[in-house]
Design a protein around this motif. Sequence first.
Motif, PDB file in Angstrom:
ATOM      1  N   GLU A  64      51.585 -39.172  38.661  1.00 15.09           N
ATOM      2  CA  GLU A  64      50.928 -38.994  37.495  1.00 15.09           C
ATOM      3  C   GLU A  64      51.726 -38.283  36.398  1.00 15.09           C
ATOM      4  O   GLU A  64      52.669 -37.552  36.898  1.00 15.09           O
ATOM      5  N   SER A  67      49.416 -35.632  44.665  1.00 17.85           N
ATOM      6  CA  SER A  67      49.964 -36.602  43.754  1.00 17.85           C
ATOM      7  C   SER A  67      51.459 -35.695  43.174  1.00 17.85           C
ATOM      8  O   SER A  67      51.381 -34.236  43.584  1.00 17.85           O
ATOM      9  N   HIS A  98      51.885 -35.946  32.746  1.00 18.52           N
ATOM     10  CA  HIS A  98      51.233 -35.136  32.025  1.00 18.52           C
ATOM     11  C   HIS A  98      51.991 -34.947  30.708  1.00 18.52           C
ATOM     12  O   HIS A  98      53.323 -34.404  30.778  1.00 18.52           O
ATOM     13  N   LYS A 157      53.408 -34.832  40.236  1.00 19.49           N
ATOM     14  CA  LYS A 157      53.358 -34.523  38.669  1.00 19.49           C
ATOM     15  C   LYS A 157      54.606 -34.435  37.907  1.00 19.49           C
ATOM     16  O   LYS A 157      55.510 -33.615  38.227  1.00 19.49           O
ATOM     17  N   LEU A 175      48.108 -38.462  31.163  1.00 23.69           N
ATOM     18  CA  LEU A 175      47.245 -37.321  30.824  1.00 23.69           C
ATOM     19  C   LEU A 175      48.053 -36.726  29.512  1.00 23.69           C
ATOM     20  O   LEU A 175      49.135 -36.436  29.583  1.00 23.69           O
ATOM     21  N   ASN A 210      46.568 -46.412  27.185  1.00 20.11           N
ATOM     22  CA  ASN A 210      45.346 -45.699  27.940  1.00 20.11           C
ATOM     23  C   ASN A 210      45.502 -46.005  29.282  1.00 20.11           C
ATOM     24  O   ASN A 210      45.435 -47.094  29.891  1.00 20.11           O
ATOM     25  N   HIS A 211      45.655 -44.930  30.121  1.00 25.55           N
ATOM     26  CA  HIS A 211      45.988 -45.070  31.598  1.00 25.55           C
ATOM     27  C   HIS A 211      45.251 -43.919  32.172  1.00 25.55           C
ATOM     28  O   HIS A 211      45.719 -42.712  31.695  1.00 25.55           O
ATOM     29  N   GLU A 212      44.794 -44.211  33.559  1.00 27.28           N
ATOM     30  CA  GLU A 212      44.047 -42.893  34.056  1.00 27.28           C
ATOM     31  C   GLU A 212      44.876 -41.956  34.601  1.00 27.28           C
ATOM     32  O   GLU A 212      44.701 -40.658  34.799  1.00 27.28           O
ATOM     33  N   LYS A 213      46.265 -42.527  34.849  1.00 23.25           N
ATOM     34  CA  LYS A 213      47.346 -41.557  35.458  1.00 23.25           C
ATOM     35  C   LYS A 213      48.501 -41.146  34.211  1.00 23.25           C
ATOM     36  O   LYS A 213      49.325 -40.381  34.631  1.00 23.25           O
TER      37      LYS A 213
END
Length: 362
Positions: free
Chosen positions: A224, A195, A226, A197, A242, A237-240
């Motif tokens: 994704e 992925s 960070h 980042k 963080l 709120n999203h899984e990717k």
Amino acid sequence: MNKKILYLMHVDWGWIKQRPHFIAEKLDKKYDVKIFYMVSRNRKVMTDNKSSVDTFPIITLPFKKIKLFYLLNLIIQRCLFYLIINLQRPEIIWITHPLMIDYIPRKYLSKYKIVYDCMDDILGFENSQEMKKSLERNERLLFKKAEIVFVSSEHLCGEIIKRGCDHSKTVIVRNGYNGELITTYRDEKRNNKESFKIAYIGTISSWIDFDLILYSLNQLDNIEYHFYGPIDSKVPNHEKILFHGSIKHSELYETIKDCDCLIMPFKINNLILSVDPVKLNEYINFNKNIITVFYPEIDRFRHFVHFYNDKEEYIEIVRKLQKDNTISYSNEDRENFLLENNWDKRMKVIFNTLDNIQTEKE
């Protein structure tokens, strides 16, 4: 004998390091500085900013939105600072936010030299109408009483002059880079990475363009996000996406060294137009590709960043970097830029200005 400075700071010493922290530490190398900082009750987002400077917490009463508690707190703080000022006898009282002036007994605003470090357009923050009126009133008082008003950007300088600050009092001192040049490695081959980042470092608040972030996740594969820093607003709120919380300043590079690029995805408004972002200096030191929204105040970073003006330009830049993540600037350019824009360079202007205040007083 070193000049004495009473330094009133509106952010917690444990907050993610910002302009007030860096300036306080540099001032302390030359002067006798006593730092009083507002304590945040949200200790979860604090970091351990170890320092040799003398710091003292300002602990306020809760429920300050209730008028009785607000007035009681004001009386207590003014009494405390009456004692503190009489004990320390500072030549300069340094104020980082208009609300801090309420803690200084009014007679001392004329007796001592006042320095106001205007780091943000405080009227650009989201506040109640009552709070905005208080900020406007206190800001006007600071403009009147301050001997010097240090300002962090050209746009902000223009804004406060429009609001009544005497141009002759203003001195532009942009934000700088703090710390040693980091020895980094350039990992520009992406074939083995699952992925891409993308990282952001700093306060996570209402100025972050999460609509852009979510749009990019719908348009692009294998990315994704960070986020590193304290959160003080609603976030998606999203899984990717963080969120990692605050990180010690000394540990930032080790934390993000495996990220592919760094971003500054701000929403453009009156507040942001006046921002000279510390984070872009930090980002350059981390030797990563940088993506940021464009606004005139940061045009000087053009050689080191990828600017976007809308979401489609942002998508295009990310796609390009996914294919070829070669850093857009040389290591030599990076080092030269940081050496010319570090806090030691900025502090020369501040030291010269403060020394002139001393000369005039004597």
